[in-house]
Design a protein around this motif. Structure first.
Motif, PDB file in Angstrom:
ATOM      1  N   ASP A 107     -31.960 -26.158  -1.086  1.00 55.02           N
ATOM      2  CA  ASP A 107     -32.674 -26.203   0.259  1.00 55.02           C
ATOM      3  C   ASP A 107     -33.280 -24.585   0.231  1.00 55.02           C
ATOM      4  O   ASP A 107     -33.781 -24.147   1.298  1.00 55.02           O
ATOM      5  N   THR A 108     -33.152 -23.758  -0.639  1.00 57.06           N
ATOM      6  CA  THR A 108     -33.455 -22.406  -0.533  1.00 57.06           C
ATOM      7  C   THR A 108     -35.193 -22.515  -0.529  1.00 57.06           C
ATOM      8  O   THR A 108     -35.733 -22.959  -1.088  1.00 57.06           O
ATOM      9  N   LYS A 109     -35.485 -21.266   0.221  1.00 54.81           N
ATOM     10  CA  LYS A 109     -37.077 -20.856   0.492  1.00 54.81           C
ATOM     11  C   LYS A 109     -37.526 -20.339  -0.916  1.00 54.81           C
ATOM     12  O   LYS A 109     -38.650 -20.784  -1.086  1.00 54.81           O
ATOM     13  N   ALA A 110     -36.719 -19.619  -1.497  1.00 49.13           N
ATOM     14  CA  ALA A 110     -37.338 -18.951  -2.827  1.00 49.13           C
ATOM     15  C   ALA A 110     -36.328 -18.295  -3.680  1.00 49.13           C
ATOM     16  O   ALA A 110     -35.412 -18.045  -3.260  1.00 49.13           O
ATOM     17  N   VAL A 111     -36.640 -18.427  -4.896  1.00 49.27           N
ATOM     18  CA  VAL A 111     -35.709 -17.580  -5.875  1.00 49.27           C
ATOM     19  C   VAL A 111     -36.394 -16.377  -6.464  1.00 49.27           C
ATOM     20  O   VAL A 111     -37.559 -16.547  -6.885  1.00 49.27           O
ATOM     21  N   ILE A 112     -35.837 -15.026  -6.288  1.00 46.67           N
ATOM     22  CA  ILE A 112     -36.545 -13.891  -6.818  1.00 46.67           C
ATOM     23  C   ILE A 112     -35.838 -13.704  -8.152  1.00 46.67           C
ATOM     24  O   ILE A 112     -34.684 -13.479  -8.071  1.00 46.67           O
ATOM     25  N   ARG A 113     -36.536 -13.790  -9.455  1.00 46.39           N
ATOM     26  CA  ARG A 113     -35.946 -13.881 -10.479  1.00 46.39           C
ATOM     27  C   ARG A 113     -35.840 -12.401 -11.152  1.00 46.39           C
ATOM     28  O   ARG A 113     -37.097 -11.831 -11.216  1.00 46.39           O
ATOM     29  N   THR A 114     -34.988 -11.864 -11.258  1.00 46.83           N
ATOM     30  CA  THR A 114     -34.757 -10.467 -11.831  1.00 46.83           C
ATOM     31  C   THR A 114     -34.616 -10.487 -13.432  1.00 46.83           C
ATOM     32  O   THR A 114     -34.452 -11.535 -14.081  1.00 46.83           O
ATOM     33  N   GLY A 115     -34.502  -9.406 -14.015  1.00 49.95           N
ATOM     34  CA  GLY A 115     -34.201  -9.187 -15.465  1.00 49.95           C
ATOM     35  C   GLY A 115     -32.851  -8.992 -15.571  1.00 49.95           C
ATOM     36  O   GLY A 115     -32.521  -8.803 -16.821  1.00 49.95           O
ATOM     37  N   GLU A 116     -31.968  -9.208 -14.542  1.00 52.07           N
ATOM     38  CA  GLU A 116     -30.412  -8.989 -14.918  1.00 52.07           C
ATOM     39  C   GLU A 116     -29.849  -9.904 -15.909  1.00 52.07           C
ATOM     40  O   GLU A 116     -30.245 -11.102 -15.986  1.00 52.07           O
ATOM     41  N   ALA A 117     -29.198  -9.596 -16.905  1.00 52.23           N
ATOM     42  CA  ALA A 117     -28.706 -10.385 -17.974  1.00 52.23           C
ATOM     43  C   ALA A 117     -27.045 -10.212 -17.912  1.00 52.23           C
ATOM     44  O   ALA A 117     -26.507  -9.783 -19.181  1.00 52.23           O
ATOM     45  N   THR A 118     -26.414 -10.224 -16.820  1.00 51.29           N
ATOM     46  CA  THR A 118     -24.947 -10.240 -16.781  1.00 51.29           C
ATOM     47  C   THR A 118     -24.379 -11.632 -16.142  1.00 51.29           C
ATOM     48  O   THR A 118     -25.204 -12.272 -15.357  1.00 51.29           O
ATOM     49  N   PRO A 119     -23.410 -12.030 -16.493  1.00 48.13           N
ATOM     50  CA  PRO A 119     -22.840 -13.124 -15.992  1.00 48.13           C
ATOM     51  C   PRO A 119     -22.747 -13.307 -14.522  1.00 48.13           C
ATOM     52  O   PRO A 119     -22.166 -12.232 -13.701  1.00 48.13           O
ATOM     53  N   PHE A 120     -23.096 -14.643 -13.939  1.00 47.13           N
ATOM     54  CA  PHE A 120     -22.954 -14.884 -12.569  1.00 47.13           C
ATOM     55  C   PHE A 120     -23.555 -13.939 -11.701  1.00 47.13           C
ATOM     56  O   PHE A 120     -23.023 -13.558 -10.665  1.00 47.13           O
ATOM     57  N   ALA A 121     -24.926 -13.202 -12.082  1.00 43.72           N
ATOM     58  CA  ALA A 121     -25.451 -12.240 -11.266  1.00 43.72           C
ATOM     59  C   ALA A 121     -26.363 -12.993 -10.543  1.00 43.72           C
ATOM     60  O   ALA A 121     -27.825 -12.965 -10.664  1.00 43.72           O
ATOM     61  N   ASN A 122     -25.883 -13.762  -9.269  1.00 43.71           N
ATOM     62  CA  ASN A 122     -26.778 -14.522  -8.502  1.00 43.71           C
ATOM     63  C   ASN A 122     -26.350 -14.529  -7.165  1.00 43.71           C
ATOM     64  O   ASN A 122     -24.906 -14.286  -6.743  1.00 43.71           O
ATOM     65  N   VAL A 123     -27.260 -14.180  -6.108  1.00 40.56           N
ATOM     66  CA  VAL A 123     -27.032 -13.755  -4.744  1.00 40.56           C
ATOM     67  C   VAL A 123     -27.538 -14.490  -3.844  1.00 40.56           C
ATOM     68  O   VAL A 123     -29.043 -14.576  -4.067  1.00 40.56           O
ATOM     69  N   MET A 124     -27.160 -15.369  -2.772  1.00 41.56           N
ATOM     70  CA  MET A 124     -27.913 -16.052  -1.999  1.00 41.56           C
ATOM     71  C   MET A 124     -27.588 -15.199  -0.633  1.00 41.56           C
ATOM     72  O   MET A 124     -26.597 -15.118  -0.266  1.00 41.56           O
ATOM     73  N   LEU A 125     -28.862 -15.316  -0.033  1.00 42.55           N
ATOM     74  CA  LEU A 125     -28.898 -14.363   1.255  1.00 42.55           C
ATOM     75  C   LEU A 125     -29.376 -15.236   2.423  1.00 42.55           C
ATOM     76  O   LEU A 125     -30.526 -15.895   2.321  1.00 42.55           O
ATOM     77  N   ARG A 126     -28.784 -15.402   3.417  1.00 42.97           N
ATOM     78  CA  ARG A 126     -28.800 -16.213   4.588  1.00 42.97           C
ATOM     79  C   ARG A 126     -29.335 -15.309   5.532  1.00 42.97           C
ATOM     80  O   ARG A 126     -28.801 -14.365   6.037  1.00 42.97           O
ATOM     81  N   SER A 127     -30.533 -15.905   6.117  1.00 41.41           N
ATOM     82  CA  SER A 127     -31.280 -15.071   7.143  1.00 41.41           C
ATOM     83  C   SER A 127     -30.685 -15.159   8.400  1.00 41.41           C
ATOM     84  O   SER A 127     -30.044 -16.165   8.886  1.00 41.41           O
ATOM     85  N   GLY A 128     -30.389 -13.889   9.078  1.00 44.28           N
ATOM     86  CA  GLY A 128     -29.869 -13.945  10.556  1.00 44.28           C
ATOM     87  C   GLY A 128     -31.242 -13.756  11.485  1.00 44.28           C
ATOM     88  O   GLY A 128     -32.262 -14.228  11.006  1.00 44.28           O
ATOM     89  N   VAL A 129     -30.748 -13.343  12.702  1.00 38.61           N
ATOM     90  CA  VAL A 129     -31.939 -13.104  13.773  1.00 38.61           C
ATOM     91  C   VAL A 129     -31.734 -11.643  14.000  1.00 38.61           C
ATOM     92  O   VAL A 129     -30.795 -10.891  13.932  1.00 38.61           O
ATOM     93  N   ILE A 130     -33.075 -11.054  14.489  1.00 37.25           N
ATOM     94  CA  ILE A 130     -32.990  -9.827  14.656  1.00 37.25           C
ATOM     95  C   ILE A 130     -32.799  -9.407  16.422  1.00 37.25           C
ATOM     96  O   ILE A 130     -32.757  -8.448  16.617  1.00 37.25           O
ATOM     97  N   PHE A 131     -32.382 -10.280  17.055  1.00 38.83           N
ATOM     98  CA  PHE A 131     -32.053 -10.143  18.569  1.00 38.83           C
ATOM     99  C   PHE A 131     -30.652 -10.718  18.804  1.00 38.83           C
ATOM    100  O   PHE A 131     -30.016 -11.490  18.127  1.00 38.83           O
TER     101      PHE A 131
END
Length: 131
Positions: A107-131
């Motif tokens: 259900d994620t909107k996008a995956v930003i793929r980096t060059g990171e090459a270490t185990p389990f180096a994945n982060v899901m960020l959930r959007s909040g609201v600014i108010f």
């Protein structure tokens, strides 16, 4: 031409389209990304850019209400785990098993793929609201 903020047009677009509870993933270069999910591939070499550098920039420009990472990172990538927990301790952190993380990506909107090459180096960020 844009001169401040995130210059990558794909990342800037995705961030501007996020609503409350939408998610994006910043991933290592090995995470399998389903065909239906937008992939913004920044990887240029093993390790470049690093996951830490990309997450730092994204969090600077995104209201994040929760971070989700794989529980396996605690034992198999202790330095990255420490970096995330010490730098973003003010943001609630959720642990899931890696297989569950991959399922949650559907259900994620996008995956930003980096060059990171270490185990389990994945982060899901959930959007909040600014108010």
């Amino acid at each position: 031409m844009k001169k401040t903020g995130i210059l990558n047009r794909d990342i800037a677009t995705v961030l501007s389209q996020l609503g409350h509870t939408d998610t994006i993933v910043v991933a290592d270069c090995g995470l399998p990304i389903p065909q239906h999910i937008k992939c913004i591939d920044l990887s240029i070499n093993l390790g470049t850019p690093s996951l830490v550098d990309v997450v730092r920039l994204i969090i600077k420009h995104m209201e994040v209400e929760k971070i989700t990472i794989a529980s396996e990172i605690k034992l198999q990538n202790t330095s990255l785990h420490h970096e995330i927990t010490s730098t973003y301790g003010n943001i609630p952190l959720d642990y899931v098993f890696h297989e569950e993380f991959k399922k949650a990506m559907s259900d994620t909107k996008a995956v930003i793929r980096t060059g990171e090459a270490t185990p389990f180096a994945n982060v899901m960020l959930r959007s909040g609201v600014i108010f």
